[in-house]
Design a protein around this motif. Structure first.
Motif, short mmCIF file in Angstrom:
data_model
loop_
_atom_site.label_atom_id
_atom_site.label_comp_id
_atom_site.label_asym_id
_atom_site.label_seq_id
_atom_site.Cartn_x
_atom_site.Cartn_y
_atom_site.Cartn_z
N GLY A 1 50.14 35.70 33.12
CA GLY A 1 49.53 35.11 31.93
C GLY A 1 48.67 33.90 32.22
O GLY A 1 47.86 33.49 31.37
N LYS A 2 48.82 33.30 33.39
CA LYS A 2 48.00 32.14 33.72
C LYS A 2 46.53 32.49 33.86
O LYS A 2 45.67 31.61 33.84
CB LYS A 2 48.51 31.50 35.02
CG LYS A 2 49.88 30.85 34.85
CD LYS A 2 50.38 30.26 36.15
CE LYS A 2 51.75 29.61 35.94
NZ LYS A 2 52.30 29.03 37.20
N ASP B 1 38.17 37.03 44.13
CA ASP B 1 36.95 36.29 43.87
C ASP B 1 37.29 34.81 43.74
O ASP B 1 38.46 34.41 43.80
CB ASP B 1 36.25 36.81 42.60
CG ASP B 1 37.16 36.77 41.38
OD1 ASP B 1 38.07 35.91 41.34
OD2 ASP B 1 36.96 37.58 40.46
N ALA B 2 36.27 33.97 43.56
CA ALA B 2 36.48 32.52 43.56
C ALA B 2 37.41 32.08 42.44
O ALA B 2 38.27 31.20 42.63
CB ALA B 2 35.13 31.81 43.45
N VAL B 3 37.28 32.68 41.27
CA VAL B 3 38.10 32.27 40.13
C VAL B 3 39.57 32.63 40.36
O VAL B 3 40.47 31.78 40.20
CB VAL B 3 37.59 32.93 38.82
CG1 VAL B 3 38.49 32.56 37.65
CG2 VAL B 3 36.16 32.49 38.54
N ASN B 4 39.82 33.88 40.73
CA ASN B 4 41.21 34.30 40.97
C ASN B 4 41.81 33.55 42.16
O ASN B 4 43.01 33.24 42.16
CB ASN B 4 41.26 35.80 41.24
CG ASN B 4 41.14 36.62 39.97
OD1 ASN B 4 41.59 36.19 38.90
ND2 ASN B 4 40.54 37.78 40.06
N ARG B 5 41.00 33.24 43.13
CA ARG B 5 41.51 32.52 44.29
C ARG B 5 41.97 31.12 43.91
O ARG B 5 43.02 30.65 44.35
CB ARG B 5 40.42 32.45 45.36
CG ARG B 5 40.89 31.79 46.64
CD ARG B 5 39.85 31.94 47.74
NE ARG B 5 40.30 31.26 48.92
CZ ARG B 5 40.11 29.97 49.16
NH1 ARG B 5 39.44 29.25 48.27
NH2 ARG B 5 40.58 29.40 50.25
N LYS B 6 41.19 30.44 43.09
CA LYS B 6 41.57 29.09 42.66
C LYS B 6 42.83 29.12 41.82
O LYS B 6 43.72 28.27 41.97
CB LYS B 6 40.42 28.46 41.87
CG LYS B 6 40.67 26.99 41.52
CD LYS B 6 39.44 26.38 40.86
CE LYS B 6 39.67 24.90 40.55
NZ LYS B 6 38.48 24.28 39.93
N VAL B 7 42.94 30.11 40.95
CA VAL B 7 44.16 30.25 40.13
C VAL B 7 45.37 30.52 41.02
O VAL B 7 46.45 29.96 40.82
CB VAL B 7 43.98 31.39 39.10
CG1 VAL B 7 45.30 31.68 38.39
CG2 VAL B 7 42.92 31.01 38.07
#
Length: 223
Positions: free
Chosen positions: A89-90, A164-170
């Motif tokens: 859910g994050k 990708d960059a977004v999922n990696r940061k999360v």
């Protein structure tokens, strides 16, 4: 005529008695054998009584332990399921774990967020997800299991290689928050990707009560 019939019947009875004596023994022998077996039965009964008391205690203890085990298993199942869904859910996704203890199977299903508040279809086959989605789901599942597994350290190798960059940061934020929430466990993360985002996440978790200056140590291999 009547006398002869009676004598014949008596003779037959005596013959039968003699045959029974040959096969079973005399009355005195039978009485002796009976008293012997009765004594053996009494001894066996005493042994049975001595064994039955601890046996009943062990059986009751086993039943109690099994009930406690099933209760603990149900609780762990709920915690793991809720943690998995929370981790998914994050990023706006949803996840579900279905345990079958009878068949000894686990079914993982996820519903990936398609953006603009639109939920995608429910997916049970992880192979149908993209590499990044599969990596994110795997990470969420591993962290959910790790919540209830005692271990002095945890390690993940190239966990973000397909993200990708977004999922990696999360994912990095999720891992570092998990680490600061579990300060007694050491976490080792190996990745070929850039680590510049770690500094930003470090600033976010500095306010945690268990954070300290040496909490995160970056080791870069020479090129």
């Amino acid at each position: 005529m009547e006398k002869k019939r009676k004598e014949k019947l008596l003779k037959k009875m005596r013959s039968s008695i003699q045959q029974m004596v040959k096969e079973c023994g005399s009355l005195e022998e039978l009485e002796l054998a009976f008293f012997k077996k009765e004594k053996e039965f009494e001894n066996e009964q005493k042994i049975f009584t001595r064994i039955k008391v601890p046996y009943d205690m062990i059986r009751e203890s086993l039943e109690h332990r099994w009930m406690k085990f099933e209760s603990m298993r149900r609780n762990l199942q709920k915690i793991t399921q809720n943690t998995f869904n929370m981790n998914m859910g994050k990023r706006g996704h949803a996840g579900q774990l279905k345990f079958s203890h009878k068949e000894e199977t686990l079914t993982i299903s996820v519903r990936m967020n398609q953006g603009d508040g639109k939920a995608g279809r429910k997916v049970k086959d992880m192979k149908s997800l993209s590499g990044g989605e599969r990596s994110l789901s795997t990470l969420a599942f591993i962290l959910a299991l790790g919540t209830e597994c005692e271990s002095p350290f945890r390690a993940a190798d190239e966990f973000d290689v397909f993200m990708d960059a977004v999922n990696r940061k999360v994912s990095l934020r999720t891992l570092l928050n998990f680490a600061v929430d579990n300060p007694k466990q050491q976490m080792i993360l190996l990745t070929p990707q850039d680590l510049s985002e770690v500094e930003e996440i470090r600033e976010e978790i500095k306010g945690h009560q268990d954070y300290h200056e040496k909490f995160i140590k970056l080791i870069r291999m020479p090129r």
